[in-house]
Design an enzyme around this catalytic site. Structure first.
Site, mmCIF file in Angstrom:
data_model
loop_
_atom_site.group_PDB
_atom_site.id
_atom_site.type_symbol
_atom_site.label_atom_id
_atom_site.label_comp_id
_atom_site.label_asym_id
_atom_site.label_seq_id
_atom_site.Cartn_x
_atom_site.Cartn_y
_atom_site.Cartn_z
ATOM 1 N N LYS A 1 0.840 -1.214 0.000
ATOM 2 C CA LYS A 1 0.000 0.000 0.000
ATOM 3 C C LYS A 1 0.868 1.256 0.000
ATOM 4 C CE LYS A 1 -2.259 -0.806 3.899
ATOM 5 N NZ LYS A 1 -1.613 -2.058 4.319
ATOM 6 N N ARG B 1 -9.406 1.638 8.921
ATOM 7 C CA ARG B 1 -9.118 0.226 9.178
ATOM 8 C C ARG B 1 -10.247 -0.438 9.956
ATOM 9 N NH1 ARG B 1 -2.957 0.814 9.070
ATOM 10 N NH2 ARG B 1 -2.126 -1.283 9.175
ATOM 11 N N ARG C 1 11.572 -7.402 5.341
ATOM 12 C CA ARG C 1 11.553 -5.965 5.009
ATOM 13 C C ARG C 1 12.545 -5.179 5.867
ATOM 14 N NH1 ARG C 1 5.968 -2.654 5.030
ATOM 15 N NH2 ARG C 1 5.876 -3.197 7.242
ATOM 16 N N ARG D 1 11.375 -3.003 11.336
ATOM 17 C CA ARG D 1 10.324 -2.520 12.223
ATOM 18 C C ARG D 1 10.047 -3.564 13.305
ATOM 19 N NH1 ARG D 1 5.436 -0.442 8.387
ATOM 20 N NH2 ARG D 1 4.290 -1.410 10.096
ATOM 21 N N ARG E 1 -1.034 -9.087 13.185
ATOM 22 C CA ARG E 1 -1.506 -8.001 12.315
ATOM 23 C C ARG E 1 -2.414 -8.548 11.209
ATOM 24 N NH1 ARG E 1 3.950 -5.656 10.489
ATOM 25 N NH2 ARG E 1 2.765 -4.084 9.362
HETATM 26 P P1 AMP Z 1 1.066 0.355 9.052
HETATM 27 O O1 AMP Z 1 2.364 1.086 8.874
HETATM 28 O O2 AMP Z 1 -0.039 0.910 8.223
HETATM 29 O O3 AMP Z 1 1.235 -1.140 8.901
HETATM 30 O O4 AMP Z 1 0.615 0.615 10.568
HETATM 31 C C1 AMP Z 1 1.426 0.213 11.664
HETATM 32 C C2 AMP Z 1 0.602 0.161 12.927
HETATM 33 O O5 AMP Z 1 0.072 1.462 13.217
HETATM 34 C C3 AMP Z 1 -0.621 -0.742 12.880
HETATM 35 O O6 AMP Z 1 -0.309 -2.108 13.137
HETATM 36 C C4 AMP Z 1 -1.484 -0.128 13.980
HETATM 37 O O7 AMP Z 1 -0.995 -0.475 15.264
HETATM 38 C C5 AMP Z 1 -1.230 1.362 13.794
HETATM 39 N N1 AMP Z 1 -2.198 1.967 12.845
HETATM 40 C C6 AMP Z 1 -1.939 2.490 11.612
HETATM 41 N N2 AMP Z 1 -3.069 2.942 11.046
HETATM 42 C C7 AMP Z 1 -4.075 2.690 11.916
HETATM 43 C C8 AMP Z 1 -5.478 2.895 11.894
HETATM 44 N N3 AMP Z 1 -6.105 3.456 10.834
HETATM 45 N N4 AMP Z 1 -6.196 2.503 12.984
HETATM 46 C C9 AMP Z 1 -5.598 1.960 14.056
HETATM 47 N N5 AMP Z 1 -4.279 1.717 14.135
HETATM 48 C C10 AMP Z 1 -3.511 2.083 13.084
#
Ligand code: AMP
Length: 215
Positions: free
Chosen positions: A13, A88, A127, A160, A171
């Protein structure tokens, strides 16, 4: 144009949304990046979010909705924006709809980037991300030329915390339980575009641009 990216962690994404944002000249807003910055700065939001992020859970809706509300009213969003990683949950999707309904805009397209689980786990566990410019690498499929350093800016590459296999599995589970229901929500509104994301970045982008009608 307002475009949303939905898809499991590791689907690509961030990469696809960044390229599309550049192509159509709108900001790319990634909630994960904003939260990681907040954690790095130890801000109030960062301190609240850190524990949830480390165990692969979602940060509570009210915190994220508030963050997006403040971000999308900024003037750089006047001509639209791309949201990557938001919404989400159904509550987030409903809140976003309410925010946008107060303007003369609408959510135009919702991209559903689909990749099988086995590929997601392989992508995420290998990654590496640049601390400085956030470029993504993969230890096997796309290693950097200089060991541990970014090819673009020489920043340090790191893994990460939530890219450890056990957290990745959590996740993916959270994605299936809480985010997959959004696909029907947007399909019913005839906004959903299903894009296969398992091939190369270039091929996926080509198919994305064609499907949106920007080719
Ligand atoms: P990402 O980089 O998009 O994979 O996001 C990393 C982490 O940030 C996720 O596993 C959540 O803990 C938090 N996070 C990111 N976006 C959201 C969202 N829209 N709602 C809730 N938690 C989020």
């Amino acid at each position: 144009m307002i475009i949303l990216f939905i898809g499991p962690p590791g689907a690509g994404k961030g990469t696809q949304a960044a390229q599309l944002a550049q192509k159509i000249s709108v900001p790319h807003i990634a909630t994960g990046d904003i939260l990681r910055d907040a954690v790095k700065e130890s801000s109030t939001l960062g301190l609240k979010a850190q524990g949830f992020m480390e165990r692969g859970a979602l940060v509570p809706d009210n915190e994220i909705i508030d963050l997006i509300k403040k971000r999308i009213i900024r003037s750089d969003c006047n001509n639209g924006f791309i949201l990557d990683g938001f919404p989400r949950t159904l509550a987030q999707a409903q809140a976003l709809g309410d925010m946008i309904n107060q303007t003369d805009k609408q959510v135009d397209k919702v991209v559903n980037l689909e990749v099988p689980d086995s590929i997601l786990i392989e992508r995420l566990s290998g990654r590496r991300v640049c601390r400085q410019c956030r470029a993504n690498y993969h230890v096997m499929n796309a290693p950097s030329k200089a060991n541990g350093r970014c090819d673009k800016c020489s920043g340090e590459l790191y893994q990460r915390n939530d890219d450890q296999v056990e957290v990745i599995k959590e996740r993916l589970k959270v994605y299936k339980d809480q985010t997959v229901p959004l696909l029907d929500f947007y399909r019913t509104q005839k906004k959903l575009l299903d894009i296969r994301g398992e091939s190369s970045i270039t091929r996926t982008f080509r198919s994305l641009v064609e499907t949106i009608g920007l080719a």
